[in-house]
Write a protein that holds these residues in place. Structure first.
Motif, short mmCIF file in Angstrom:
data_model
loop_
_atom_site.label_atom_id
_atom_site.label_comp_id
_atom_site.label_asym_id
_atom_site.label_seq_id
_atom_site.Cartn_x
_atom_site.Cartn_y
_atom_site.Cartn_z
N TYR A 40 0.73 -1.33 -0.24
CA TYR A 40 0.08 -0.34 0.05
C TYR A 40 0.95 1.20 0.10
O TYR A 40 0.64 1.77 -1.18
CB TYR A 40 -1.24 0.09 0.87
CG TYR A 40 -1.60 1.20 1.36
CD1 TYR A 40 -3.16 1.15 0.90
CD2 TYR A 40 -1.72 2.25 2.18
CE1 TYR A 40 -4.18 2.04 0.55
CE2 TYR A 40 -2.73 3.62 1.56
CZ TYR A 40 -4.00 2.98 1.75
OH TYR A 40 -4.82 4.50 1.38
N VAL A 41 2.15 1.40 1.28
CA VAL A 41 2.67 2.75 0.65
C VAL A 41 3.74 2.69 -0.43
O VAL A 41 3.37 3.61 -0.69
CB VAL A 41 3.34 2.28 1.99
CG1 VAL A 41 5.29 3.28 2.20
CG2 VAL A 41 3.09 2.47 3.71
N THR A 44 1.06 3.88 -3.23
CA THR A 44 0.50 5.61 -2.79
C THR A 44 1.43 6.22 -2.70
O THR A 44 1.36 7.39 -3.68
CB THR A 44 0.46 5.87 -1.48
OG1 THR A 44 -0.32 4.49 -0.85
CG2 THR A 44 -0.12 7.01 -1.39
N ILE A 45 2.99 5.98 -3.30
CA ILE A 45 3.95 6.81 -3.32
C ILE A 45 4.46 6.81 -4.60
O ILE A 45 4.94 7.54 -5.29
CB ILE A 45 5.30 6.58 -2.46
CG1 ILE A 45 5.84 5.44 -2.90
CG2 ILE A 45 4.68 7.22 -0.89
CD1 ILE A 45 7.52 6.21 -1.73
N PRO A 48 2.99 9.55 -7.11
CA PRO A 48 3.32 11.13 -7.51
C PRO A 48 5.40 11.15 -7.28
O PRO A 48 5.73 12.31 -7.74
CB PRO A 48 3.04 11.35 -5.59
CG PRO A 48 2.09 10.96 -5.27
CD PRO A 48 2.21 9.30 -6.07
N LEU A 49 5.65 9.94 -7.18
CA LEU A 49 7.29 9.95 -6.92
C LEU A 49 7.86 10.08 -8.88
O LEU A 49 8.47 11.04 -9.07
CB LEU A 49 7.82 8.82 -6.45
CG LEU A 49 9.79 9.35 -6.55
CD1 LEU A 49 10.02 9.99 -6.28
CD2 LEU A 49 9.33 7.53 -5.51
N ARG A 51 5.41 11.24 -11.04
CA ARG A 51 5.40 12.83 -11.45
C ARG A 51 6.39 13.66 -11.61
O ARG A 51 7.14 13.93 -12.46
CB ARG A 51 4.18 13.04 -11.22
CG ARG A 51 3.16 13.21 -12.70
CD ARG A 51 1.68 13.63 -12.27
NE ARG A 51 1.05 12.02 -11.17
CZ ARG A 51 0.07 12.60 -10.43
NH1 ARG A 51 -0.35 13.97 -9.73
NH2 ARG A 51 -0.91 11.41 -9.86
N LYS A 114 13.61 8.10 4.77
CA LYS A 114 12.70 7.35 5.12
C LYS A 114 11.05 8.00 4.68
O LYS A 114 11.69 9.06 3.71
CB LYS A 114 12.14 8.08 7.26
CG LYS A 114 13.23 7.76 8.37
CD LYS A 114 12.90 8.63 9.53
CE LYS A 114 14.79 8.45 9.82
NZ LYS A 114 14.18 9.66 11.26
N VAL A 115 9.98 6.47 5.05
CA VAL A 115 8.89 7.12 4.17
C VAL A 115 8.06 7.58 5.56
O VAL A 115 6.76 8.27 5.83
CB VAL A 115 8.89 6.17 3.02
CG1 VAL A 115 7.21 6.99 2.50
CG2 VAL A 115 9.53 6.25 1.90
N THR A 116 7.72 6.46 5.79
CA THR A 116 6.79 6.39 6.94
C THR A 116 7.37 5.94 7.77
O THR A 116 7.68 5.20 8.34
CB THR A 116 5.44 5.77 6.19
OG1 THR A 116 5.72 4.07 6.47
CG2 THR A 116 4.69 6.47 5.03
N TRP A 247 10.98 2.78 4.12
CA TRP A 247 12.42 3.66 3.80
C TRP A 247 12.14 3.33 2.65
O TRP A 247 11.69 1.86 1.92
CB TRP A 247 13.78 2.75 4.80
CG TRP A 247 13.65 2.77 5.61
CD1 TRP A 247 13.05 3.75 6.76
CD2 TRP A 247 14.15 2.14 6.42
NE1 TRP A 247 12.96 3.97 8.41
CE2 TRP A 247 13.85 2.82 8.46
CE3 TRP A 247 14.82 0.85 7.04
CZ2 TRP A 247 14.57 1.98 9.84
CZ3 TRP A 247 14.90 0.46 8.29
CH2 TRP A 247 14.90 0.90 8.94
N LEU A 248 13.41 4.26 1.91
CA LEU A 248 13.01 3.73 0.81
C LEU A 248 14.79 4.26 0.61
O LEU A 248 15.15 4.76 0.73
CB LEU A 248 12.87 5.49 -0.20
CG LEU A 248 13.10 5.48 -2.03
CD1 LEU A 248 11.98 4.23 -2.73
CD2 LEU A 248 12.44 6.32 -2.34
N CYS A 271 11.48 13.39 -3.33
CA CYS A 271 10.76 12.85 -2.21
C CYS A 271 10.25 13.74 -1.54
O CYS A 271 9.27 13.75 -0.65
CB CYS A 271 11.94 11.69 -1.39
SG CYS A 271 12.00 10.29 -2.28
N SER A 272 11.23 14.71 -1.39
CA SER A 272 10.71 15.60 -0.22
C SER A 272 10.11 17.07 -0.73
O SER A 272 9.41 18.01 0.14
CB SER A 272 11.80 16.31 0.78
OG SER A 272 13.09 16.67 -0.40
N ALA A 273 10.00 16.76 -1.68
CA ALA A 273 9.32 18.45 -2.77
C ALA A 273 7.96 17.69 -2.15
O ALA A 273 6.74 17.45 -1.69
CB ALA A 273 8.87 17.78 -4.32
#
Lengths: 275, 49
Positions: A40-41, A44-45, A48-49, A51, A114-116, A247-248, A271-273
């Motif tokens: 799921y994580v 979800t990312i 957007p990543l 794009r 880190k992601v979540t 984590w990524l 990632c931080s955008a």
């Protein structure tokens, strides 16, 4: 000098190289089958990543061996920025500690971000007569083995989180491992065990339905996910904290090549955008 | 990943966005976290299966 500044400078100086990556779709590998939290994580990312990077990011499920299979695959992939991994402490820290014969080295996975983060929820049977985290500790202290807890298996985050609590609080508890999170929670609901340290998505619906009582979350402060449940500072055990992460990371076994900076900075920035 | 819709979607699965300040900060964190989990495994007395 911050890393962002370093990336900014290099981005300007090496703009030709920066544009060369990513020139093709990027794989985002996860060590679990579709449907779970990691999946799921990742899903979800991914969009957007992709794009932000101007390339599609394709989720690839490589389930098996407690997520070791996926970590092994990415650790051995070319370090060209086209193979990423969504990892948890299981693949990076727990498996290496458990298994000396691991086929990959966590050193071959380059940290991106880190992601979540999720705390675990300490939940008891509503009829167990335990009304707060303090009461839980008091009961545990009164008699060794007075408390028993369930987990989703040996070495799972709920098991390690509860074992760490035992150590920090000085409370001996009996561990009852189940095969998976659902039966572990069901056992507490059925009254076969007193408590469990469960993940928020598995525990919270049961708390809302009144079938479990949440005593605390295992993060130092309250979590926005469960705003009415205290964190460990407020619950009176500030020395105890445990969060589960996603984590990524990216493949990095081979020596850095020309595009390394473009990959490093491009990923970090995307990632931080904010948008 | 800072987008409101991404954060909301992840919250539904019980997890919060928690990005690192930089890859370097994350690498340093991982060294610490690695030690933490290795200690947890030891405390729990988990044996390899």
């Amino acid at each position: 000098l911050t890393a962002v500044a370093v990336c900014g400078l290099l981005g300007a100086a090496g703009s030709t190289k920066a544009q060369s990556w990513p020139a093709k779709p990027i794989r985002l590998v996860i060590g679990f089958a579709p449907g779970g939290a990691a999946d799921y994580v990742a899903r979800t990312i991914a969009d957007p990543l992709g794009r932000l990077l101007g390339q599609s990011v394709v989720v690839e499920n490589r389930a098996g061996a407690g997520s070791s299979l996926a970590a092994d695959f990415v650790a051995k992939a070319p370090a060209d920025g086209y193979t990423l991994l969504i990892a948890s402490p299981s693949s990076i820290s727990v498996n290496p500690a458990l298994n000396a014969k691991l086929t990959y080295s966590a050193k071959d996975l380059v940290p991106v971000t880190k992601v979540t983060s999720s705390p675990l929820v300490v939940a008891v049977h509503p009829g167990a007569g335990i009304n707060s985290f303090q009461e839980l500790i008091a009961i545990g202290e009164s008699e060794a083995g007075a408390l028993n807890y369930t987990s989703s298996g040996n070495g799972s985050a709920p098991h390690l989180g509860a074992a760490h609590f035992s150590k920090v609080a000085g409370v001996e508890m009996v561990h009852i491992p189940y095969k998976g999170g659902a039966p572990a929670i069901q056992a507490v609901i059925a009254g076969d065990a007193q408590l469990t340290f469960g993940t928020p998505p598995s525990v919270l619906p049961m708390v809302q339905a009144g079938r479990l009582k949440a005593l605390a979350v295992t993060s130092p402060n309250r979590s926005s996910l469960v705003p009415d449940v205290p964190g460990t500072i407020e619950a009176g055990l500030p020395a105890y904290s445990m969060s589960f992460w996603y984590w990524l990371l990216r493949a990095g076994r081979h020596a850095a090549r020309g595009g390394e900076e473009a990959v490093r900075c491009g990923l970090s920035r995307s990632c931080s955008a904010p948008t | 990943m800072q987008r409101a819709d991404v954060k909301a979607a992840l919250a539904r699965e019980g997890t919060e966005v928690a990005l690192s300040k930089s890859p370097e900060e994350f690498a340093a964190f991982l060294v610490e976290d690695n030690r933490f989990w290795a200690q947890l495994v030891k405390e729990a007395g988990v044996k390899a299966e």
